[in-house]
Write a protein that holds these residues in place. Structure first.
Motif, PDB file in Angstrom:
ATOM      1  N   SER A  60       6.803  -2.131 -13.759  1.00  0.00           N
ATOM      2  CA  SER A  60       7.067  -0.679 -13.226  1.00  0.00           C
ATOM      3  C   SER A  60       5.681   0.195 -12.792  1.00  0.00           C
ATOM      4  CB  SER A  60       7.564   0.050 -14.375  1.00  0.00           C
ATOM      5  OG  SER A  60       7.613   1.496 -14.198  1.00  0.00           O
ATOM      6  N   LEU A  61       5.642   0.369 -11.480  1.00  0.00           N
ATOM      7  CA  LEU A  61       4.657   0.727 -10.883  1.00  0.00           C
ATOM      8  C   LEU A  61       4.301   2.371 -11.436  1.00  0.00           C
ATOM      9  CD1 LEU A  61       2.493   0.129  -8.817  1.00  0.00           C
ATOM     10  CD2 LEU A  61       3.880   0.966  -7.073  1.00  0.00           C
TER      11      LEU A  61
ATOM     12  N   ILE B 151       0.105   5.746 -17.162  1.00  0.00           N
ATOM     13  CA  ILE B 151      -0.886   5.446 -18.183  1.00  0.00           C
ATOM     14  C   ILE B 151      -2.302   5.450 -17.618  1.00  0.00           C
ATOM     15  CG2 ILE B 151      -1.938   3.292 -19.406  1.00  0.00           C
ATOM     16  CD1 ILE B 151       1.073   2.176 -19.632  1.00  0.00           C
ATOM     17  N   ALA B 152      -2.352   5.125 -16.261  1.00  0.00           N
ATOM     18  CA  ALA B 152      -3.734   5.466 -15.604  1.00  0.00           C
ATOM     19  C   ALA B 152      -4.168   6.595 -15.973  1.00  0.00           C
ATOM     20  CB  ALA B 152      -3.866   4.860 -14.372  1.00  0.00           C
ATOM     21  N   PHE B 153      -3.310   7.668 -15.614  1.00  0.00           N
ATOM     22  CA  PHE B 153      -3.857   9.041 -15.637  1.00  0.00           C
ATOM     23  C   PHE B 153      -3.546   9.909 -16.970  1.00  0.00           C
ATOM     24  CE2 PHE B 153      -2.979   8.555 -11.162  1.00  0.00           C
ATOM     25  CZ  PHE B 153      -4.140   9.199 -10.544  1.00  0.00           C
TER      26      PHE B 153
ATOM     27  N   GLU C 116       0.806  -1.293  -0.139  1.00  0.00           N
ATOM     28  CA  GLU C 116       0.063  -0.104   0.096  1.00  0.00           C
ATOM     29  C   GLU C 116       0.748   1.289   0.092  1.00  0.00           C
ATOM     30  OE1 GLU C 116      -3.450   1.884   2.676  1.00  0.00           O
ATOM     31  OE2 GLU C 116      -3.032   0.074   2.929  1.00  0.00           O
ATOM     32  N   THR C 117       1.979   1.295   0.737  1.00  0.00           N
ATOM     33  CA  THR C 117       2.965   2.554   0.966  1.00  0.00           C
ATOM     34  C   THR C 117       3.247   3.020  -0.534  1.00  0.00           C
ATOM     35  OG1 THR C 117       3.352   2.033   3.203  1.00  0.00           O
ATOM     36  CG2 THR C 117       4.757   3.502   1.752  1.00  0.00           C
ATOM     37  N   ARG C 118       3.621   1.650  -1.161  1.00  0.00           N
ATOM     38  CA  ARG C 118       4.701   2.134  -2.577  1.00  0.00           C
ATOM     39  C   ARG C 118       3.395   2.485  -3.706  1.00  0.00           C
ATOM     40  NH1 ARG C 118       6.418  -2.298  -5.346  1.00  0.00           N
ATOM     41  NH2 ARG C 118       7.483  -0.742  -6.705  1.00  0.00           N
ATOM     42  N   VAL C 119       2.225   1.689  -3.513  1.00  0.00           N
ATOM     43  CA  VAL C 119       0.964   1.934  -4.276  1.00  0.00           C
ATOM     44  C   VAL C 119       0.667   3.414  -4.247  1.00  0.00           C
ATOM     45  CG1 VAL C 119      -1.178   1.774  -5.278  1.00  0.00           C
ATOM     46  CG2 VAL C 119       0.498  -0.216  -4.728  1.00  0.00           C
TER      47      VAL C 119
ATOM     48  N   PRO D 102      -0.867  -3.244 -11.896  1.00  0.00           N
ATOM     49  CA  PRO D 102      -0.792  -4.757 -11.636  1.00  0.00           C
ATOM     50  C   PRO D 102      -0.224  -5.044 -10.602  1.00  0.00           C
ATOM     51  CG  PRO D 102      -0.035  -3.993 -14.058  1.00  0.00           C
ATOM     52  CD  PRO D 102      -0.219  -2.660 -13.039  1.00  0.00           C
ATOM     53  N   SER D 103      -0.538  -6.292 -10.092  1.00  0.00           N
ATOM     54  CA  SER D 103      -0.121  -6.822  -8.924  1.00  0.00           C
ATOM     55  C   SER D 103      -0.554  -8.552  -8.999  1.00  0.00           C
ATOM     56  CB  SER D 103      -0.550  -6.440  -7.526  1.00  0.00           C
ATOM     57  OG  SER D 103       0.089  -6.949  -6.521  1.00  0.00           O
TER      58      SER D 103
END
Length: 329
Positions: free
Chosen positions: A112-113, A119-121, A23-26, A95-96
């Motif tokens: 690559s998070l 891409i999401a934004f 969660e912290t990284r995301v 992705p996870s």
């Protein structure tokens, strides 16, 4: 179909699985991408064991979200997509998990998070098909579920059911290989009735029948190379190996011929020579609706997750029923 994005989304939500993601990284990656896109407010909604993301997504829509990020495994993505079906809001995938099935089929980076969040934004919005599976159990009760990549009945569903949770957590998709080795010696052919587009019912004894919206799987497997995620059709793969040699022929087909040989003229000539032998082991069909029936309860899976046992399944395509963010270009 791809639509240009003329403005930043009015409201963004993240539906995340706290068991599957860091969660912290995301949060750090999403917040950075949101700031870069000029978005200050992001709504965070956690999934639970009881609810995998459908109600959280509906809550996001009620709050005015026009972009919903699904951060988790394939089950989370499928749950969010189910709630976004035929809505104006778009799905973005962070992705996870083990398979990342839809992400790999639409070009979302798996390693690559930061790139996935970018891409999401700032990616394009593409309308893709979504599958609806109506399953019937032994009591006659029916349930509608969405799926994005493929539905399966037979040994693949048994593999999903037999995958050991702790091993899956440690080694990811390889856990299904372990389950496959354990399921294969005990597997038997399943007598399946199938019909396409309301046509006559045909009977077959199969190891697996797969109804696919797209065809790339982990492990460099191109199960159905001609499957398109936005053509309004299912591609059906029927696996009927007669021996271990038959399984080896199928493996060669989906890892070498479909992935490598078919990309060159010489390779296609080789395939035409060898294809007749494998055709009795692996055959392909197409249709926009599929009905499957079995004489006894059989396990069934959607997008790599077992969803219980069934006696009948009706599968239909909702053409362009889901908007997703994909890479630019």
């Amino acid at each position: 179909m791809t639509e240009p994005d003329r403005a930043a989304p009015a409201r963004v939500a993240v539906v995340y699985n706290p068991i599957k993601v860091d969660e912290t990284r995301v949060r750090a990656a999403v917040d950075a991408a949101a700031t870069n896109a000029g978005i200050a407010d992001v709504l965070w909604l956690s999934t639970t064991v009881e609810n995998e993301g459908q109600s959280q997504t509906r809550e996001a829509l009620d709050a005015g979200a026009t972009l919903v990020l699904a951060a988790g495994g394939d089950g989370t993505v499928r749950a969010v997509a189910e709630a976004l079906r035929d809505q104006d809001a778009a799905l973005a995938i962070v992705p996870s998990g083990t398979g990342n099935l839809l992400a790999r089929n639409i070009g979302i980076p798996l390693t690559s998070l930061d790139d996935a969040c970018a891409i999401a934004f700032q990616g394009r919005t593409r309308a893709i098909d979504i599958g609806i599976a109506t399953t019937t159990d032994e009591s006659g009760a029916s349930v509608d579920r969405a799926f994005l990549v493929m539905a399966g009945l037979g040994i693949d569903a048994a593999m999903m059911a037999n995958a050991r949770p702790q091993l899956k957590k440690r080694v990811g998709w390889l856990a299904y290989v372990d389950a496959g080795f354990r399921a294969l010696p005990k597997s038997k052919k399943v007598r399946v009735g199938y019909s396409l587009d309301g046509g006559p019912t045909r009977l077959a004894h199969v190891s697996t029948i797969l109804v696919a919206n797209c065809g790339s799987l982990p492990g460099n497997i191109e199960l159905i190379p001609d499957a398109l995620v936005d053509d309004g059709m299912f591609d059906i793969a029927i696996l009927q190996p007669k021996s271990i040699f038959g399984w080896l022929m199928i493996w060669r087909k989906v890892t070498w011929e479909n992935r490598v040989l078919r990309k060159s003229a010489l390779g296609q000539r080789i395939i035409r020579i060898t294809d007749r032998a494998v055709r009795t082991e692996l055959s392909y069909l197409r249709g926009s609706t599929v009905r499957l029936t079995v004489d006894v309860l059989e396990p069934f899976e959607l997008d790599g997750d077992g969803v219980g046992t069934v006696t009948e399944v009706q599968l239909t395509v909702d053409p362009g029923g889901l908007k997703v963010r994909v890479p630019n270009g």
